[in-house]
Design a protein around this motif. Sequence first.
Motif, PDB file in Angstrom:
ATOM      1  N   LEU A 221       5.583   9.138   8.821  1.00  9.99           N
ATOM      2  CA  LEU A 221       4.452   8.332   9.278  1.00  9.99           C
ATOM      3  C   LEU A 221       4.898   6.905   9.573  1.00  9.99           C
ATOM      4  N   VAL A 222       5.679   6.312   8.665  1.00 11.05           N
ATOM      5  CA  VAL A 222       6.139   4.933   8.846  1.00 11.05           C
ATOM      6  C   VAL A 222       7.012   4.813  10.086  1.00 11.05           C
ATOM      7  N   PHE A 223       7.960   5.746  10.248  1.00 11.43           N
ATOM      8  CA  PHE A 223       8.854   5.692  11.409  1.00 11.43           C
ATOM      9  C   PHE A 223       8.105   5.964  12.713  1.00 11.43           C
TER      10      PHE A 223
ATOM     11  N   GLN B  33       9.082  16.391  -2.410  1.00  8.72           N
ATOM     12  CA  GLN B  33       9.707  16.946  -1.206  1.00  8.72           C
ATOM     13  C   GLN B  33       8.731  16.985  -0.030  1.00  8.72           C
ATOM     14  N   LEU B  34       7.454  16.858  -0.322  1.00 11.21           N
ATOM     15  CA  LEU B  34       6.451  16.796   0.738  1.00 11.21           C
ATOM     16  C   LEU B  34       5.976  15.364   0.981  1.00 11.21           C
ATOM     17  N   VAL B  35       5.738  14.629  -0.115  1.00  7.56           N
ATOM     18  CA  VAL B  35       5.178  13.293  -0.007  1.00  7.56           C
ATOM     19  C   VAL B  35       6.160  12.319   0.638  1.00  7.56           C
ATOM     20  N   ASN B  36       7.381  12.254   0.120  1.00  2.83           N
ATOM     21  CA  ASN B  36       8.351  11.269   0.612  1.00  2.83           C
ATOM     22  C   ASN B  36       8.713  11.467   2.086  1.00  2.83           C
TER      23      ASN B  36
ATOM     24  N   VAL C 150       4.926   5.069  13.289  1.00  7.72           N
ATOM     25  CA  VAL C 150       4.227   3.814  13.579  1.00  7.72           C
ATOM     26  C   VAL C 150       5.199   2.786  14.155  1.00  7.72           C
ATOM     27  N   LEU C 151       6.378   2.671  13.539  1.00  3.95           N
ATOM     28  CA  LEU C 151       7.374   1.727  14.032  1.00  3.95           C
ATOM     29  C   LEU C 151       7.829   2.097  15.440  1.00  3.95           C
ATOM     30  N   GLY C 152       7.969   3.401  15.695  1.00  5.19           N
ATOM     31  CA  GLY C 152       8.361   3.855  17.026  1.00  5.19           C
ATOM     32  C   GLY C 152       7.322   3.526  18.082  1.00  5.19           C
ATOM     33  N   VAL C 153       6.054   3.721  17.728  1.00 10.80           N
ATOM     34  CA  VAL C 153       4.968   3.393  18.659  1.00 10.80           C
ATOM     35  C   VAL C 153       4.930   1.886  18.919  1.00 10.80           C
ATOM     36  N   TYR C 154       5.066   1.088  17.861  1.00 13.95           N
ATOM     37  CA  TYR C 154       5.080  -0.366  18.020  1.00 13.95           C
ATOM     38  C   TYR C 154       6.252  -0.804  18.897  1.00 13.95           C
ATOM     39  N   ALA C 155       7.423  -0.195  18.678  1.00 11.85           N
ATOM     40  CA  ALA C 155       8.596  -0.552  19.472  1.00 11.85           C
ATOM     41  C   ALA C 155       8.381  -0.226  20.947  1.00 11.85           C
ATOM     42  N   TYR C 156       7.775   0.928  21.233  1.00 11.18           N
ATOM     43  CA  TYR C 156       7.520   1.318  22.617  1.00 11.18           C
ATOM     44  C   TYR C 156       6.515   0.370  23.271  1.00 11.18           C
ATOM     45  N   LEU C 157       5.444   0.019  22.537  1.00 13.17           N
ATOM     46  CA  LEU C 157       4.450  -0.904  23.068  1.00 13.17           C
ATOM     47  C   LEU C 157       5.062  -2.292  23.303  1.00 13.17           C
ATOM     48  N   SER C 158       5.989  -2.686  22.437  1.00 20.22           N
ATOM     49  CA  SER C 158       6.677  -3.962  22.634  1.00 20.22           C
ATOM     50  C   SER C 158       7.525  -3.929  23.898  1.00 20.22           C
ATOM     51  N   TYR C 159       8.192  -2.800  24.124  1.00 21.11           N
ATOM     52  CA  TYR C 159       9.007  -2.636  25.333  1.00 21.11           C
ATOM     53  C   TYR C 159       8.141  -2.758  26.589  1.00 21.11           C
ATOM     54  N   ILE C 160       6.971  -2.130  26.575  1.00 19.15           N
ATOM     55  CA  ILE C 160       6.044  -2.222  27.703  1.00 19.15           C
ATOM     56  C   ILE C 160       5.528  -3.654  27.862  1.00 19.15           C
ATOM     57  N   ARG C 161       5.260  -4.285  26.739  1.00 15.17           N
ATOM     58  CA  ARG C 161       4.724  -5.645  26.781  1.00 15.17           C
ATOM     59  C   ARG C 161       5.752  -6.631  27.334  1.00 15.17           C
ATOM     60  N   ILE C 162       7.008  -6.412  27.042  1.00 20.70           N
ATOM     61  CA  ILE C 162       8.067  -7.289  27.551  1.00 20.70           C
ATOM     62  C   ILE C 162       8.093  -7.262  29.078  1.00 20.70           C
TER      63      ILE C 162
ATOM     64  N   ALA D 200       0.834  -1.203   0.000  1.00 13.58           N
ATOM     65  CA  ALA D 200       0.000   0.000   0.000  1.00 13.58           C
ATOM     66  C   ALA D 200       0.872   1.259   0.000  1.00 13.58           C
ATOM     67  N   ILE D 201       1.934   1.248   0.789  1.00 13.22           N
ATOM     68  CA  ILE D 201       2.825   2.405   0.863  1.00 13.22           C
ATOM     69  C   ILE D 201       3.540   2.614  -0.473  1.00 13.22           C
ATOM     70  N   CYS D 202       4.053   1.538  -1.039  1.00 14.44           N
ATOM     71  CA  CYS D 202       4.762   1.645  -2.322  1.00 14.44           C
ATOM     72  C   CYS D 202       3.809   2.036  -3.453  1.00 14.44           C
ATOM     73  N   ASP D 203       2.605   1.501  -3.445  1.00 14.41           N
ATOM     74  CA  ASP D 203       1.615   1.876  -4.460  1.00 14.41           C
ATOM     75  C   ASP D 203       1.237   3.345  -4.348  1.00 14.41           C
ATOM     76  N   PHE D 204       1.165   3.835  -3.112  1.00 16.79           N
ATOM     77  CA  PHE D 204       0.858   5.252  -2.917  1.00 16.79           C
ATOM     78  C   PHE D 204       1.963   6.134  -3.488  1.00 16.79           C
ATOM     79  N   LEU D 205       3.202   5.733  -3.296  1.00 13.88           N
ATOM     80  CA  LEU D 205       4.320   6.511  -3.847  1.00 13.88           C
ATOM     81  C   LEU D 205       4.288   6.522  -5.371  1.00 13.88           C
ATOM     82  N   ILE D 206       3.928   5.369  -5.961  1.00 17.49           N
ATOM     83  CA  ILE D 206       3.811   5.312  -7.421  1.00 17.49           C
ATOM     84  C   ILE D 206       2.674   6.209  -7.897  1.00 17.49           C
TER      85      ILE D 206
END
Length: 332
Positions: free
Chosen positions: A273-275, A264-267, A277-289, A248-254
């Motif tokens: 946004l991706v980083f 310069q705005l889209v990329n 989401v990954l940061g939030v997931y990483a933090y939640l994983s840390y709490i879950r551990i 979905a992300i790659c298709d959106f870029l295309i």
Amino acid sequence: SGKAAVALIAAALFAFHPMRVESVTWVTARRDLLYTCFYFLSLIQYLKYVRGVKTGMGSRHCYLAALVFFLFSCLSKGMAVSLCLILFLIDYYESRKITKKMVFDKTPFFIMALVFGLIAVFATHNKDMIAGYSDYTWVERLLFACYALLFYIYKLILPTGLSVVYPYPDYESGMLPSYYWAFMLICTLLAAIMVYSIKKWRNTVFGFGFFLFTLVFVLQLIPVNYAIVADRYTYISSVGLCFLAGNAICDFLIWAGNKKLNKQLVNPGLSLLVFTVLGVYAYLSYIRIKVWENGLTLWSDVIQNYPGHAMAYNMKGDVFKEQGRYSDALQL
């Protein structure tokens, strides 16, 4: 390349997701890691075999390797039997024509899957630990399956309120809550979308099909657990949705490039946004551990999520007993 970007995004989402914690931290669930390793080795070899058949090059050794790795995966965990269904998905993704040879190729895999599947069913069918066949009707189990499927999709997107145990719902006047029928309706709509997408969006069908086929045996149509859902069941199936997210992300870029939107705005915006989401997931994983630090923290978390769950109190009481804290156990 585009495929490399999809793979990178999918791998990152999979690695940082907090629902992976259970399979990594719980010793008993380490079999998830083992069977997944052999599972993907088998799929890689089968993919090489299919591509060899399409090009006319000999690839029988890849087929045999796929079969051996599948055996190892089944020996690691019964859920590996779903690989048989994924083989058809790979044929579909690679646009392989339906022939007798294509069907015959799957025969050894299905025979092996049948043997290990029966072993897994009999090994896990403990009436004292799971909701047996007589506890719920087939209609109710179908509703459970629809609920579980949507539950996994929701939790993979918004992984909050995770628990080591998710109990079956309480009956209201001897019946399931009426909103369970809404789950069936939503699943029916999803199925209709997938059927419509077969000839149009191959990536979408493959990703969602991978997610569904690797879950179908643990959707409680056949009772295999005392809980209606479990985080560990998404260990391999989540790859399908991560694949969809990457596409979905790659298709959106295309699409943005075709529309000549400002790169310069889209990329940078999409990367942020991706980083995030990954940061939030990483933090939640840390709490879950931290929840999995010991039995006391684990079952306290279950009680916090489901205050009426009797088994959680019993397990927490056992922890107090092992620690010699009998008064604390009696106060539960």
